[in-house]
Design an enzyme around this catalytic site. Structure first.
Site, PDB file in Angstrom:
ATOM      1  N   SER A   1      74.351 123.029  -2.376  1.00  0.00           N
ATOM      2  CA  SER A   1      73.238 123.910  -2.014  1.00  0.00           C
ATOM      3  C   SER A   1      71.885 123.211  -2.015  1.00  0.00           C
ATOM      4  CB  SER A   1      73.188 125.112  -2.955  1.00  0.00           C
ATOM      5  OG  SER A   1      74.416 125.778  -2.973  1.00  0.00           O
TER       6      SER A   1
ATOM      7  N   HIS B   1      67.663 124.298  -5.488  1.00  0.00           N
ATOM      8  CA  HIS B   1      67.402 124.878  -4.166  1.00  0.00           C
ATOM      9  C   HIS B   1      65.956 124.618  -3.743  1.00  0.00           C
ATOM     10  CE1 HIS B   1      70.842 128.082  -4.549  1.00  0.00           C
ATOM     11  NE2 HIS B   1      71.285 126.838  -4.516  1.00  0.00           N
TER      12      HIS B   1
END
Length: 179
Positions: free
Chosen positions: A99, A151
């Protein structure tokens, strides 16, 4: 990990660590390779499915633009720096997943859209959908069990790399259009 019998839907923290997860106490104790290995690990079937979807969407546009080598380099650089952001932010969290690197690719894509590397009609259509996708995933990260530090770190690093490379990419596209 599934073949080794660790599960299918989710995995235990100790198992993730034994396979290369990022974890500040061991990563900063000399196991820096974890900054890379964790970007190729997933926490189960839903995690890998979500990452495949996200990677497929952005990859369709960025890989042809960058070429395979630069695409891989952007993925690796943003993944490593997203992992570094994670261990900077969290003192003791086991972190895994693509991610952070995928958010890095989205950051790059956003920079390319904002700096008009792509045609204007393309940019308008995809800017909003990309912002919604990124915003939704960051909000979902607030529910817990998600490494939002990775992220955000990946997104920012990807955006910066995208800004740096956008002019060169725009020139490349302009030259191809002239041919």
């Amino acid at each position: 990990m599934v073949i080794a019998g660790f599960g299918l839907i989710s995995f235990k923290g100790d198992d993730l660590l034994s396979w290369g997860a990022n974890y500040r106490p061991v990563t900063t104790d000399g196991q820096w390779w974890r900054l890379v290995t964790n970007t190729f690990m997933h926490g189960g079937l839903m995690h890998i499915s979500a990452n495949i979807f996200g990677l497929l969407f952005v990859g369709v546009f960025l890989e042809p633009l960058l070429g395979k080598t630069r695409y891989l380099l952007v993925y690796l650089i943003t993944g490593i720096l997203a992992s570094a952001t994670s261990i900077w932010w969290y003192p003791a969290t086991v972190s895994i997943g693509a991610s952070g690197a995928i958010f890095g690719l989205y950051g790059f894509f956003l920079a390319a859209l904002l700096l008009k590397v792509f045609p204007p009609d393309f940019g308008k259509a995809f800017l909003l959908s990309t912002l919604v996708f990124v915003g939704f995933n960051l909000l979902m990260g607030l529910t817990g069990g998600v490494d939002n530090a990775a992220h955000i770190g990946g997104l920012l690093i990807g955006f910066i790399i995208g800004i740096v490379m956008s002019r060169q990419l725009k020139l490349k596209i302009d030259m191809q259009n002239e041919e």
